[in-house]
Every structure is written in structure tokens, then in C-alpha cells.
Design an enzyme around this catalytic site. Structure first.
Site, mmCIF file in Angstrom:
data_model
loop_
_atom_site.group_PDB
_atom_site.id
_atom_site.type_symbol
_atom_site.label_atom_id
_atom_site.label_comp_id
_atom_site.label_asym_id
_atom_site.label_seq_id
_atom_site.Cartn_x
_atom_site.Cartn_y
_atom_site.Cartn_z
ATOM 1 N N SER A 54 6.299 27.738 27.149
ATOM 2 C CA SER A 54 5.784 28.824 27.984
ATOM 3 C C SER A 54 6.495 28.867 29.330
ATOM 4 O O SER A 54 6.901 27.820 29.864
ATOM 5 C CB SER A 54 4.287 28.593 28.208
ATOM 6 O OG SER A 54 3.820 29.383 29.269
ATOM 7 N N TYR A 82 -2.825 23.961 31.041
ATOM 8 C CA TYR A 82 -2.104 24.634 29.950
ATOM 9 C C TYR A 82 -0.601 24.368 30.092
ATOM 10 O O TYR A 82 0.071 23.966 29.142
ATOM 11 C CB TYR A 82 -2.395 26.146 29.983
ATOM 12 C CG TYR A 82 -1.491 26.957 29.102
ATOM 13 C CD1 TYR A 82 -1.634 26.940 27.711
ATOM 14 C CD2 TYR A 82 -0.471 27.750 29.639
ATOM 15 C CE1 TYR A 82 -0.789 27.683 26.889
ATOM 16 C CE2 TYR A 82 0.371 28.495 28.830
ATOM 17 C CZ TYR A 82 0.209 28.457 27.463
ATOM 18 O OH TYR A 82 1.042 29.190 26.646
HETATM 19 N N1 LIG Z 1 1.404 35.613 24.581
HETATM 20 C C1 LIG Z 1 2.092 35.120 25.603
HETATM 21 O O1 LIG Z 1 2.350 35.813 26.604
HETATM 22 C C2 LIG Z 1 2.604 33.710 25.572
HETATM 23 C C3 LIG Z 1 3.322 33.266 26.688
HETATM 24 C C4 LIG Z 1 3.802 31.956 26.683
HETATM 25 C C5 LIG Z 1 3.598 31.134 25.586
HETATM 26 N N2 LIG Z 1 2.879 31.590 24.531
HETATM 27 C C6 LIG Z 1 2.681 30.665 23.403
HETATM 28 O O2 LIG Z 1 2.984 31.344 22.196
HETATM 29 C C7 LIG Z 1 2.144 30.871 21.140
HETATM 30 C C8 LIG Z 1 1.416 32.033 20.483
HETATM 31 O O3 LIG Z 1 0.629 32.680 21.490
HETATM 32 P P1 LIG Z 1 -0.210 33.995 21.200
HETATM 33 O O4 LIG Z 1 -0.084 34.839 22.402
HETATM 34 O O5 LIG Z 1 0.116 34.535 19.862
HETATM 35 O O6 LIG Z 1 -1.680 33.367 21.212
HETATM 36 P P2 LIG Z 1 -2.904 33.580 20.189
HETATM 37 O O7 LIG Z 1 -4.084 32.901 20.794
HETATM 38 O O8 LIG Z 1 -3.036 35.025 19.861
HETATM 39 O O9 LIG Z 1 -2.425 32.787 18.917
HETATM 40 C C9 LIG Z 1 -2.590 31.380 18.783
HETATM 41 C C10 LIG Z 1 -3.300 31.114 17.469
HETATM 42 O O10 LIG Z 1 -3.387 29.699 17.298
HETATM 43 C C11 LIG Z 1 -4.631 29.425 16.653
HETATM 44 N N3 LIG Z 1 -4.992 28.036 16.926
HETATM 45 C C12 LIG Z 1 -5.425 27.489 18.103
HETATM 46 N N4 LIG Z 1 -5.690 26.186 17.939
HETATM 47 C C13 LIG Z 1 -5.421 25.889 16.629
HETATM 48 C C14 LIG Z 1 -5.510 24.703 15.855
HETATM 49 N N5 LIG Z 1 -5.924 23.550 16.385
HETATM 50 N N6 LIG Z 1 -5.166 24.771 14.542
HETATM 51 C C15 LIG Z 1 -4.746 25.939 13.983
HETATM 52 N N7 LIG Z 1 -4.671 27.095 14.678
HETATM 53 C C16 LIG Z 1 -4.990 27.063 15.984
HETATM 54 C C17 LIG Z 1 -5.620 30.413 17.271
HETATM 55 O O11 LIG Z 1 -6.727 30.627 16.409
HETATM 56 C C18 LIG Z 1 -4.741 31.651 17.427
HETATM 57 O O12 LIG Z 1 -4.903 32.551 16.349
HETATM 58 C C19 LIG Z 1 1.211 29.837 21.772
HETATM 59 O O13 LIG Z 1 1.738 28.559 21.558
HETATM 60 C C20 LIG Z 1 1.251 30.180 23.258
HETATM 61 O O14 LIG Z 1 0.984 29.041 24.054
HETATM 62 C C21 LIG Z 1 2.386 32.857 24.501
#
Ligand SMILES: NC(=O)c1ccc[n+]([C@@H]2O[C@H](COP(=O)([O-])OP(=O)(O)OC[C@H]3O[C@@H](n4cnc5c(N)ncnc54)[C@H](O)[C@@H]3O)[C@@H](O)[C@H]2O)c1
Length: 328
Positions: free
Chosen positions: A129, A154
Site C-alpha cells: 500500500s 494498517y
Molecule cells: N483499494 C485501495 O485503494 C487499496 C490501496 C492500497 C492497498 N490496497 C490493498 O489491496 C488489497 C485489496 O484491497 P481492496 O480494496 O480490494 O479491499 P477489500 O476489502 O474490498 O478486499 C479485501 C478482501 O479480503 C477479504 N479478507 C479479509 N481478511 C481475510 C482473511 N483472513 N481470509 C480471507 N479473506 C479475507 C475481505 O473479506 C475482502 O473481501 C488489500 O490487500 C489492500 O490492503 C488497497
């Protein structure tokens, strides 16, 4: 051979899986479907995925190593993994810290263990991130900048994931790419993020808070550009040169830092409604500005983001009206 995608019911996992399936790949999707935000949005994404040829879903917690091993055993063998599952949300990590350590540290370890135990493993791509840059003020944020002063738990867990990955690369030599995503938005986006929160409040005519008196800037990245970067990374694993660890990190952003108030203006325009804003001071754990230096991923993988917010925000609002209001 199938690709394991974790966090498949999530925003980015859904889109990455759809793109992989569209080019004929087999996807094993894993997600615990937690209730951090509205589960019905995750179920709606999953119901679309389940209609695609080549998709199999397992409702498993990635920290449950036995459950994960069963998924892998059913697959036979794994060579590629896209690990996106995580407990997300910068602000929530201040109030619910244990969720982050569990899902993001134990969960990441679980995926590393799975990868290193595969006989012919080719590549792990995992989500880091932009929050790892903490309170850095030098812009743009470069992967060579220091990232040892996180301002949220985080961010600390994401930085720890990068370190754990490096350690496993060093010990076991399998290729990995960590991607530092910058504020991702677009259709099927996350309801806990600013673009969605503001759009919903303006749509419903509600007042909403904007922090640091609106004086913030973000490198907003449209989901299609993120998907292109994830897949380009997956297709081009790093190689070990001169016995170096085959691990690399990339920023994936749009390389354009946009004022928050401009983003709100674009939502107003697309909805044809005025925002009712309560300006507030800065919140703990937040950063004032982000901007990605994307030269490395551009040079190595020909990554070229194509969607500025002037185009991306109206696309998000179009989807939002259909999903939330049945208006499109
Ligand atoms: N969306 C953004 O702007 C952004 C920015 C930086 C980093 N990220 C990273 O990208 C990745 C995806 O993010 P996103 O925006 O799609 O988030 P999101 O919350 O929509 O998707 C994450 C998914 O992981 C699942 N999850 C959480 N804990 C779990 C576990 N223990 N076992 C199985 N599933 C689990 C959740 O149910 C969720 O559906 C994450 O790692 C997040 O940290 C996202």
C-alpha cells in the site's frame, strides 16, 4: 494450471479475477467474506464471478492454514498466486488493531508458506500500500524512499508484509512482486473509501465531513489501471540476478496528485447535485498528500495508466447510480 486469488470477493480481487477469467485462465478464489463493509456488495461481486467459466470459490480464512492447504490440495499444484486478502482501512486499524495483525501478518505468512511448499512455484504477487510512505513529505513517493515510520497500524502491517516477503525470498528463492497501490476507485469500489462515501452522501442529500478542511491531495488510481498493472506484474516475474533475492516492489498509481475538492466537484457534476460539507481538522493516521513515482513499473512492464479522474469519477458515479439507486 489455476491461479489462486485471495480476497476475491473484495474490490480489487473481483476485478483482477474477472480480467484473468476473460483471458481464459482458471481462478481459485478465496475469501472469508468478512463484514468490515456491507457483505451484500461482496456477495454481488461473487455472484458475477460464479457465473464465469473457470472460477471456483472457497470461503476460507487465509489464516486457517489447514483450510488453505485443502484448497491447494484440490488444485493439485499451484504456480501463481495473487494475494489481495487483507483487513483494509487506515482509520479502522486504530480502533481494531488485532484484526490487522491477524489477517495481514498471520494471513501473509500463511500465503508465503503455501508458496514455498509448491514444487514448481513461479510467482507471488501481493498487495502492499502507498500508506507505507507514512508522513513522508518528499514527492513523488518512490520505492527507494524510506518507509520505516508508518503513521497507522494498517501501514505497519503492509510494511511488515514486504519484509516477510523479502525474508522468504532470501530463504527459499521464489519470485515475488509487492505492489503499493495508490487510492484505488471505480465501479464495484469500496464503501469505506472517500469516493464512495462522498458520492453516497451527495446522492442522498446528506451533510458529510471532509477532513483537513479539504486541503488534501491523492493519487487516485482507476481500477482498470490497477488491474493492468497487477496482470503485467503477474506475467513478468522478477528473476534472481547475481544471487540477489528475486523480490521487487512497485508503486501502482496514476502519477497525478488531485485535490480532494476537485474529486468532490466531479461527483457533484456527475450526480447533478451540490455537496453539503462540514469541514473538519486532520484525522490521526491520515496523510495530507500522495503521489506515486511509477517510473520503475513503466520501464520494466510498460505500465501506463490511461484514466484521469475526469473520466474515472463519472464512470464510478454511473455504476453507483445503478447499484445504489437503480437510476442508470
Ligand atoms: N483499494 C485501495 O485503494 C487499496 C490501496 C492500497 C492497498 N490496497 C490493498 O489491496 C488489497 C485489496 O484491497 P481492496 O480494496 O480490494 O479491499 P477489500 O476489502 O474490498 O478486499 C479485501 C478482501 O479480503 C477479504 N479478507 C479479509 N481478511 C481475510 C482473511 N483472513 N481470509 C480471507 N479473506 C479475507 C475481505 O473479506 C475482502 O473481501 C488489500 O490487500 C489492500 O490492503 C488497497
Amino acid at each position: 494450471m489455476p491461479i489462486l486469488v485471495t480476497g476475491v470477493a473484495g474490490f480489487i480481487g473481483y476485478h483482477v479475477s474477472m480480467a484473468l477469467l476473460a483471458r481464459g485462465e482458471e481462478v481459485l478464489g478465496v475469501d472469508v467474506v468478512n463484514d468490515y463493509y456491507d457483505v451484500s456488495l461482496k456477495e454481488a461481486r461473487l455472484s458475477i464471478l460464479k457465473k464465469q467459466t473457470g472460477f471456483t470459490f472457497y470461503k476460507v480464512d487465509i489464516t486457517d492454514i489447514e483450510g488453505m492447504n485443502e484448497v491447494v490440495a484440490e488444485a493439485g499444484e499451484l504456480q501463481r498466486v495473487v494475494h489481495l486478502a487483507a483487513q483494509v482501512g487506515v482509520r479502522n486499524s486504530i480502533t481494531n488493531p488485532f484484526d490487522y495483525v491477524w489477517a495481514n501478518l498471520v494471513g501473509h505468512l500463511s500465503i508465503l508458506e503455501i508458496c514455498r511448499n509448491q514444487p514448481n512455484f513461479k510467482h507471488l504477487v501481493y498487495a502492499s500500500s502507498s500508506s507505507v510512505y507514512g508522513g513522508n513529505t518528499k514527492l513523488p513517493f518512490s520505492v527507494d524512499d524510506p518507509t520505516d515510520l508508518p503513521v497507522s497500524l494498517y501501514a505497519a502491517t503492509k510494511k511488515a508484509d514486504e519484509l516477510m516477503s523479502h525474508c522468504y525470498g532470501h530463504l527459499y528463492g521464489f519470485p515475488q512482486t509487492g505492489l503499493r497501490f495508490f487510492t484505488v476507485y471505480g465501479p464495484w469500489g469500496r464503501p469505506d473509501m472517500a469516493v464512495y462515501i462522498f458520492c453516497k452522501a451527495i446522492f442522498e442529500g446528506r451533510r458529510f465531513p471532509v477532513f483537513n478542511n479539504g486541503d488534501m491531495k491523492r493519487d487516485f488510481t482507476f481500477i482498470d489501471d490497477i488491474v493492468a498493472g497487477v496482470i503485467a506484474s503477474l506475467d513478468n516475474p522478477p528473476t534472481s540476478i547475481d544471487k540477489q533475492v528475486p523480490c521487487r516492489l512497485y508503486n501502482i498509481g496514476n502519477h497525478s496528485s488531485e485535490p480532494l475538492m476537485k474529486m468532490i466537484g466531479l461527483i457533484e457534476e456527475a450526480l447533478g447535485k451540490k455537496a453539503k460539507i462540514d469541514f473538519k481538522p486532520m484525522q490521526p493516521g491520515d496523510v495530507k498528500e500522495s503521489l506515486a513515482d511509477i517510473e520503475e513499473i513503466k520501464t520494466d512492464l510498460d505500465y501506463n495508466p490511461t484514466t484521469p479522474i475526469d473520466i474515472g469519477i463519472p464512470k464510478f458515479v454511473e455504476w453507483f447510480k445503478e447499484y445504489e439507486g437503480g437510476l442508470a
